[in-house]
Design an enzyme around this catalytic site. Sequence first.
Site, PDB file in Angstrom:
ATOM      1  CB  CYS A   1      -0.957   0.051   1.399  1.00 38.43           C
ATOM      2  SG  CYS A   1      -2.426   0.381   1.290  1.00 38.43           S
TER       3      CYS A   1
ATOM      4  CG  HIS B   1      -3.253  -3.778   2.730  1.00 36.73           C
ATOM      5  ND1 HIS B   1      -2.647  -3.321   4.310  1.00 36.73           N
ATOM      6  CD2 HIS B   1      -4.028  -2.158   2.463  1.00 36.73           C
ATOM      7  CE1 HIS B   1      -2.658  -1.446   4.232  1.00 36.73           C
ATOM      8  NE2 HIS B   1      -3.427  -1.281   3.569  1.00 36.73           N
TER       9      HIS B   1
ATOM     10  CD  GLU C   1      -1.248  -5.893   5.332  1.00 37.12           C
ATOM     11  OE1 GLU C   1      -0.926  -6.186   3.359  1.00 37.12           O
ATOM     12  OE2 GLU C   1      -0.749  -4.842   5.352  1.00 37.12           O
TER      13      GLU C   1
HETATM   14  N1  GLN Z   1      -2.004   6.870   3.084  1.00 41.31           N
HETATM   15  C1  GLN Z   1      -1.820   6.244   1.769  1.00 41.31           C
HETATM   16  C2  GLN Z   1      -3.504   6.399   1.153  1.00 41.31           C
HETATM   17  O1  GLN Z   1      -4.140   6.068   1.581  1.00 41.31           O
HETATM   18  C3  GLN Z   1      -1.370   5.011   1.667  1.00 41.31           C
HETATM   19  C4  GLN Z   1      -2.617   3.893   3.224  1.00 41.31           C
HETATM   20  C5  GLN Z   1      -1.882   3.326   3.331  1.00 41.31           C
HETATM   21  O2  GLN Z   1      -1.047   2.236   3.211  1.00 41.31           O
HETATM   22  N2  GLN Z   1      -3.070   1.689   3.966  1.00 41.31           N
HETATM   23  O3  GLN Z   1      -4.197   6.217   0.087  1.00 41.31           O
END
Ligand code: GLN
Length: 537
Positions: free
Chosen positions: A381, A507, A509
């Site tokens: 992400c 994600h 994970e």
């Molecule tokens: N801050 C970033 C976004 O909102 C990444 C978010 C995250 O890593 N979950 O896109």
Amino acid sequence: MKFIFVTGGVVSSLGKGLTAAALGTLLENRGLKVALQKFDPYLNVDPGTMSPYQHGEVYVLDDGAETDLDLGHYERFTSTKLSRMNNLTSGQVYQKVLNNEREGVYLGKTVQVIPHVTDEIKNRIHLLAEKSKADVIITEIGGTTGDIEGLPFLEAIREFALEVGYNNAIFIHVTYVPFIKAAGELKTKPTQQSVAKLREIGIAPHIIACRCEKPLDKELRQKISMFCNVPVEAVIEAKDVDHSIYEMPLMLQRERLDDLVCRLLHLTTPAPNMAHWQEIIRKLIAPQHRVRVGVVGKYIGLQDAYKSVYESIIHGGIGNDCGVEIVQVDAEEIEKFGADKMLHGLGGILVPGGFGERGIEGKILAAKYARENKIPYLGLCLGMQIATIEFARNVLKLEKAHSTEFDENSPHPVIALLDAQRKVTKKGGTMRLGAQPCQLVVGSMAGQLYGSFVIHERHRHRYEFNNHYREKFEKAGFVFSGLSPDGKLVEVIELKDHPFFIASQFHPEFLSKPHQPHPLFKGFIAAAHQYIHHKPL
Ligand code: GLN
């Protein structure tokens, strides 16, 4: 249908969630269909708006629900698929009750905690029972017995057990039996008092699971049995595990917890076959290989902030029969001391998700170090956005390239908001959330790792790769190996001339389990091991 309620006493962080999850593992391996749910007494509608310092990681489900991290344990320890049905907060209960009141549902009655709030809580257990068609529903009550805010939940489960009959519902109370150094003894008093507190509200636990640092001897078990009014076999020792949380099911099995639960609930099932778990533990305790990888984050030292990431790395290790030492690297220290000093000697570098500006430049330095030195890199992400910014700045020479999250006026906003997100003003539940399909490119590393070309992965972010820059990136060897089915959103990127540099906007994970390591983590650990093997320190 049978119901198990797990409450906690004395202190928080006792691992109630793990106990519930590990019991779930045992019951599933006895051939039972299990469903798990968690009740959280705080007033937030969900933990999505809470800081990791307050609440640890926010665990995201397929349907986009932002939930408590215990739900991560439930999914990792069992095969149950969770949805927003499985996590209920006081905030949600009150929201529902107040909406009902405004709509006139209560027909002129005075709206009260009992019965309106408690009915709403009981309803959620019934709904899950209906929907899951499980043989056993395990409901964990967050917080500690004695907390004011937990009372409606305890009252609700007391009533619920009465209504479904005592052969169909049991209470497991997880407590703490501290070792007092000065006395050289384990002490049972806090457990006694916490059980007394439960009985005051009408709940007499059937099983006491005692978290302790040292073994509970026979005498102590008898003492707890007598004071807490349970047979001695219902005093379960839940000693700190030696190596890994995945030992929990085996430990509870040795204490015959599953046996007792089945007897109390009149469930006739064969003993569980735990051979595959034993093999998992073997790989954790005595792996054939070992490797060290770094996680570059900003919540370093806060075990719960990157919970699923750490667990998935361990799963990746299990998948390679490789013990993994996770080095937590503070991104701000990289800014201060340089990447080489902080990252030298690691087999792989992982940059997890995150929000906010602190530590961003350190993470960018980590991605640069991994790219230039051909060290395996896995970005999750924010970790993908970081890799993108780094490539833009240092390879494409796009000066001051950034994400608009951190610099709204960047001349090269390589990561930016989509129109849909630009209009959003409310904070809760408004990100791009939940499982979405992604198409992988044939011949890409991602495609090879997954072994399939359409995948579903969970998202939680607002910002996206800015398509305006796609061509420039592609020409320089930046591969867009995963895209949304309409081709509009970049979901996975990788680098051409690198043994393992891969990052996802989603994600991964949230989908890894000890017995089904996620392909990206499995690949990352394999690459990290390979890297160290070929390049001795
Ligand atoms: N801050 C970033 C976004 O909102 C990444 C978010 C995250 O890593 N979950 O896109």
